[in-house]
Motif scaffolding. Structure first.
Motif, PDB file in Angstrom:
ATOM      1  N   ILE A   1       9.439  29.074  41.533  1.00  0.00           N
ATOM      2  CA  ILE A   1      10.056  29.240  40.222  1.00  0.00           C
ATOM      3  C   ILE A   1      11.485  29.734  40.417  1.00  0.00           C
ATOM      4  O   ILE A   1      11.717  30.694  41.171  1.00  0.00           O
ATOM      5  N   LEU A   2      12.417  29.095  39.753  1.00  0.00           N
ATOM      6  CA  LEU A   2      13.827  29.492  39.780  1.00  0.00           C
ATOM      7  C   LEU A   2      14.261  29.801  38.359  1.00  0.00           C
ATOM      8  O   LEU A   2      14.242  28.914  37.502  1.00  0.00           O
ATOM      9  N   ILE A   3      14.645  31.055  38.099  1.00  0.00           N
ATOM     10  CA  ILE A   3      15.062  31.475  36.764  1.00  0.00           C
ATOM     11  C   ILE A   3      16.514  31.932  36.812  1.00  0.00           C
ATOM     12  O   ILE A   3      16.870  32.811  37.604  1.00  0.00           O
ATOM     13  N   SER A   4      17.359  31.325  35.979  1.00  0.00           N
ATOM     14  CA  SER A   4      18.795  31.670  35.956  1.00  0.00           C
ATOM     15  C   SER A   4      19.366  31.706  37.370  1.00  0.00           C
ATOM     16  O   SER A   4      20.202  32.543  37.701  1.00  0.00           O
TER      17      SER A   4
ATOM     18  N   PRO B   1       5.477  22.102  43.822  1.00  0.00           N
ATOM     19  CA  PRO B   1       5.861  22.057  42.407  1.00  0.00           C
ATOM     20  C   PRO B   1       6.748  23.240  42.036  1.00  0.00           C
ATOM     21  O   PRO B   1       6.447  24.376  42.388  1.00  0.00           O
ATOM     22  N   THR B   2       7.834  22.964  41.333  1.00  0.00           N
ATOM     23  CA  THR B   2       8.849  23.979  41.058  1.00  0.00           C
ATOM     24  C   THR B   2       9.212  23.990  39.582  1.00  0.00           C
ATOM     25  O   THR B   2       9.448  22.939  38.980  1.00  0.00           O
ATOM     26  N   LEU B   3       9.257  25.187  39.018  1.00  0.00           N
ATOM     27  CA  LEU B   3       9.729  25.389  37.649  1.00  0.00           C
ATOM     28  C   LEU B   3      11.166  25.887  37.699  1.00  0.00           C
ATOM     29  O   LEU B   3      11.472  26.850  38.413  1.00  0.00           O
TER      30      LEU B   3
ATOM     31  N   ASN C   1       9.903  17.610  42.972  1.00  0.00           N
ATOM     32  CA  ASN C   1       8.785  17.828  42.043  1.00  0.00           C
ATOM     33  C   ASN C   1       9.082  19.057  41.197  1.00  0.00           C
ATOM     34  O   ASN C   1       8.740  20.176  41.567  1.00  0.00           O
ATOM     35  N   ASN C   2       9.746  18.858  40.052  1.00  0.00           N
ATOM     36  CA  ASN C   2      10.145  20.013  39.260  1.00  0.00           C
ATOM     37  C   ASN C   2       9.893  19.802  37.776  1.00  0.00           C
ATOM     38  O   ASN C   2       9.834  18.679  37.281  1.00  0.00           O
ATOM     39  N   ARG C   3       9.755  20.915  37.081  1.00  0.00           N
ATOM     40  CA  ARG C   3       9.745  20.962  35.617  1.00  0.00           C
ATOM     41  C   ARG C   3      10.974  21.759  35.213  1.00  0.00           C
ATOM     42  O   ARG C   3      11.148  22.904  35.644  1.00  0.00           O
ATOM     43  N   TYR C   4      11.825  21.169  34.406  1.00  0.00           N
ATOM     44  CA  TYR C   4      13.110  21.786  34.067  1.00  0.00           C
ATOM     45  C   TYR C   4      13.115  22.175  32.596  1.00  0.00           C
ATOM     46  O   TYR C   4      12.985  21.318  31.723  1.00  0.00           O
ATOM     47  N   GLU C   5      13.265  23.477  32.340  1.00  0.00           N
ATOM     48  CA  GLU C   5      13.291  24.012  30.983  1.00  0.00           C
ATOM     49  C   GLU C   5      14.660  24.627  30.701  1.00  0.00           C
ATOM     50  O   GLU C   5      15.073  25.583  31.355  1.00  0.00           O
ATOM     51  N   LYS C   6      15.368  24.064  29.723  1.00  0.00           N
ATOM     52  CA  LYS C   6      16.664  24.591  29.299  1.00  0.00           C
ATOM     53  C   LYS C   6      16.479  25.367  27.998  1.00  0.00           C
ATOM     54  O   LYS C   6      15.889  24.843  27.051  1.00  0.00           O
ATOM     55  N   PHE C   7      17.010  26.593  27.963  1.00  0.00           N
ATOM     56  CA  PHE C   7      16.967  27.406  26.746  1.00  0.00           C
ATOM     57  C   PHE C   7      18.329  27.288  26.059  1.00  0.00           C
ATOM     58  O   PHE C   7      19.349  27.711  26.612  1.00  0.00           O
ATOM     59  N   ASP C   8      18.334  26.727  24.868  1.00  0.00           N
ATOM     60  CA  ASP C   8      19.585  26.348  24.212  1.00  0.00           C
ATOM     61  C   ASP C   8      20.596  27.483  24.094  1.00  0.00           C
ATOM     62  O   ASP C   8      21.771  27.303  24.378  1.00  0.00           O
ATOM     63  N   ASP C   9      20.168  28.643  23.630  1.00  0.00           N
ATOM     64  CA  ASP C   9      21.112  29.722  23.325  1.00  0.00           C
ATOM     65  C   ASP C   9      20.941  30.924  24.246  1.00  0.00           C
ATOM     66  O   ASP C   9      21.363  32.023  23.914  1.00  0.00           O
ATOM     67  N   ALA C  10      20.347  30.723  25.408  1.00  0.00           N
ATOM     68  CA  ALA C  10      19.988  31.862  26.263  1.00  0.00           C
ATOM     69  C   ALA C  10      21.109  32.258  27.221  1.00  0.00           C
ATOM     70  O   ALA C  10      21.778  31.402  27.797  1.00  0.00           O
ATOM     71  N   PRO C  11      21.295  33.574  27.415  1.00  0.00           N
ATOM     72  CA  PRO C  11      22.245  34.072  28.399  1.00  0.00           C
ATOM     73  C   PRO C  11      21.598  34.130  29.785  1.00  0.00           C
ATOM     74  O   PRO C  11      20.472  33.659  29.981  1.00  0.00           O
TER      75      PRO C  11
ATOM     76  N   ASN D   1       7.809  33.976  29.173  1.00  0.00           N
ATOM     77  CA  ASN D   1       6.464  34.297  29.655  1.00  0.00           C
ATOM     78  C   ASN D   1       5.489  33.158  29.379  1.00  0.00           C
ATOM     79  O   ASN D   1       4.632  32.833  30.211  1.00  0.00           O
ATOM     80  N   LYS D   2       5.606  32.541  28.212  1.00  0.00           N
ATOM     81  CA  LYS D   2       4.727  31.427  27.848  1.00  0.00           C
ATOM     82  C   LYS D   2       4.905  30.264  28.822  1.00  0.00           C
ATOM     83  O   LYS D   2       3.921  29.682  29.313  1.00  0.00           O
ATOM     84  N   ILE D   3       6.139  29.929  29.129  1.00  0.00           N
ATOM     85  CA  ILE D   3       6.420  28.825  30.044  1.00  0.00           C
ATOM     86  C   ILE D   3       5.969  29.154  31.455  1.00  0.00           C
ATOM     87  O   ILE D   3       5.411  28.289  32.166  1.00  0.00           O
ATOM     88  N   LEU D   4       6.184  30.381  31.891  1.00  0.00           N
ATOM     89  CA  LEU D   4       5.726  30.792  33.224  1.00  0.00           C
ATOM     90  C   LEU D   4       4.220  30.601  33.365  1.00  0.00           C
ATOM     91  O   LEU D   4       3.733  30.032  34.354  1.00  0.00           O
ATOM     92  N   ILE D   5       3.474  31.092  32.393  1.00  0.00           N
ATOM     93  CA  ILE D   5       2.015  31.010  32.478  1.00  0.00           C
ATOM     94  C   ILE D   5       1.530  29.570  32.376  1.00  0.00           C
ATOM     95  O   ILE D   5       0.606  29.151  33.092  1.00  0.00           O
ATOM     96  N   GLU D   6       2.161  28.766  31.525  1.00  0.00           N
ATOM     97  CA  GLU D   6       1.798  27.338  31.438  1.00  0.00           C
ATOM     98  C   GLU D   6       1.998  26.663  32.789  1.00  0.00           C
ATOM     99  O   GLU D   6       1.154  25.880  33.233  1.00  0.00           O
ATOM    100  N   PHE D   7       3.107  26.946  33.427  1.00  0.00           N
ATOM    101  CA  PHE D   7       3.393  26.324  34.732  1.00  0.00           C
ATOM    102  C   PHE D   7       2.411  26.806  35.788  1.00  0.00           C
ATOM    103  O   PHE D   7       1.914  25.999  36.589  1.00  0.00           O
TER     104      PHE D   7
END
Length: 278
Positions: free
Chosen positions: A122-125, A220-222, A247-257, A269-275
């Motif tokens: 998982i790669l976050i920011s 698999p990578t988020l 092999n990745n799932r890419y989630e963009k947060f529109d207004d996120a810092p 948290n919801k996306i982490l647990i789903e993945f």
């Protein structure tokens, strides 16, 4: 307090990494960003434990409660520390989760140690794959801006950290989710770090080109990133990572810092647990 000793020694003493280990189930190693500590994960750990996972968070060398050696802040040394943690705790089927600078440890781990013990990433920011602006990376951070960061770290680290926190959360746009207390808390975590460690590790995240290593991430990578990230621009980081990691799932947060783990806690948290359950 729980510590593990790494294979790195300095003046005859082994480097000690502080860690926290909660829950049972599949292990997730949470790697914090620069220049903070394991405490940045406090909004994710309860949700992950409730979902049935074991959460291990630790302080990178030079930060938080870990040893603060003078040397070895390159990414291979940091990935070696991560490997020492995995071996000491006898972990298998591990999920590696790196935030910001921590994405570098994740990718370098695959380069140096492979994926035998790792099931997901998982790669976050994340800073992955390249921060600096170059001819073939036009959306990166200009050299003069990186040099300005290094100078400010040396001349007024506390002042730098104050302003960094505001940009980290896009504080003026997120007053409903980012209190003055949260800004003070984040500044306090930065003040636990060795100034020397912040400078040396900044050289690593600013100067390392991970583009040739993306293919090494073979699980698999988020990938999660905010479109309004003022610290790590999405075009030079997550957009490229999503193209280079097969092999990745890419989630963009529109207004996120950058610090979306605070401003978008529930969504993250919801996306982490789903993945993790996918």
């Amino acid at each position: 307090m729980p510590f593990i000793e790494t294979n790195h020694t300095e003046k005859g003493e082994k480097t000690k990494l502080f860690y926290q280990d909660y829950g049972i189930g599949q292990p997730i190693i949470l790697i914090h960003g620069w220049p903070l500590s394991h405490m940045t994960w406090e909004r994710q750990i309860p949700a992950l434990i409730d979902a049935g996972y074991r959460c291990i968070s630790y302080d990178r060398r030079g930060f938080g409660q870990s040893s603060k050696p003078w040397s070895s802040y390159d990414y291979s040394s940091l990935a070696s520390d991560l490997n020492d943690l995995i071996l000491t705790l006898n972990l298998n089927d591990v999920v590696l989760c790196g935030f910001s600078m921590g994405g570098g440890e994740v990718v370098r781990y695959f380069t140096d140690f492979g994926s035998k013990k790792i099931s997901k990433a998982i790669l976050i920011s994340s800073i992955i794959p390249l921060v600096a602006k170059k001819a073939d990376n036009p959306d990166g951070v200009p050299e003069k801006d990186l040099n300005g960061i290094m100078e400010n770290l040396q001349t007024d680290y506390p002042g730098f950290a104050k302003e960094f926190g505001k940009n980290y959360f896009n504080a003026s746009e997120n007053k409903d989710t980012v209190s003055q207390g949260m800004l003070d808390f984040t500044w306090g975590l930065a003040m636990q770090a060795s100034k020397h460690a912040t400078v040396e590790s900044a050289k690593s995240w600013a100067g390392t080109d991970f583009r040739p290593e993306l293919a090494n991430v073979d699980v698999p990578t988020l990938i999660v990133h905010g479109k309004s990230d003022n610290i790590v621009p999405i075009k030079t980081s997550a957009d490229q990572a999503a193209k280079g990691i097969k092999n990745n799932r890419y989630e963009k947060f529109d207004d996120a810092p950058h610090g979306l783990y605070v401003t978008h806690t529930d969504k993250l948290n919801k996306i982490l647990i789903e993945f993790l359950k996918s």
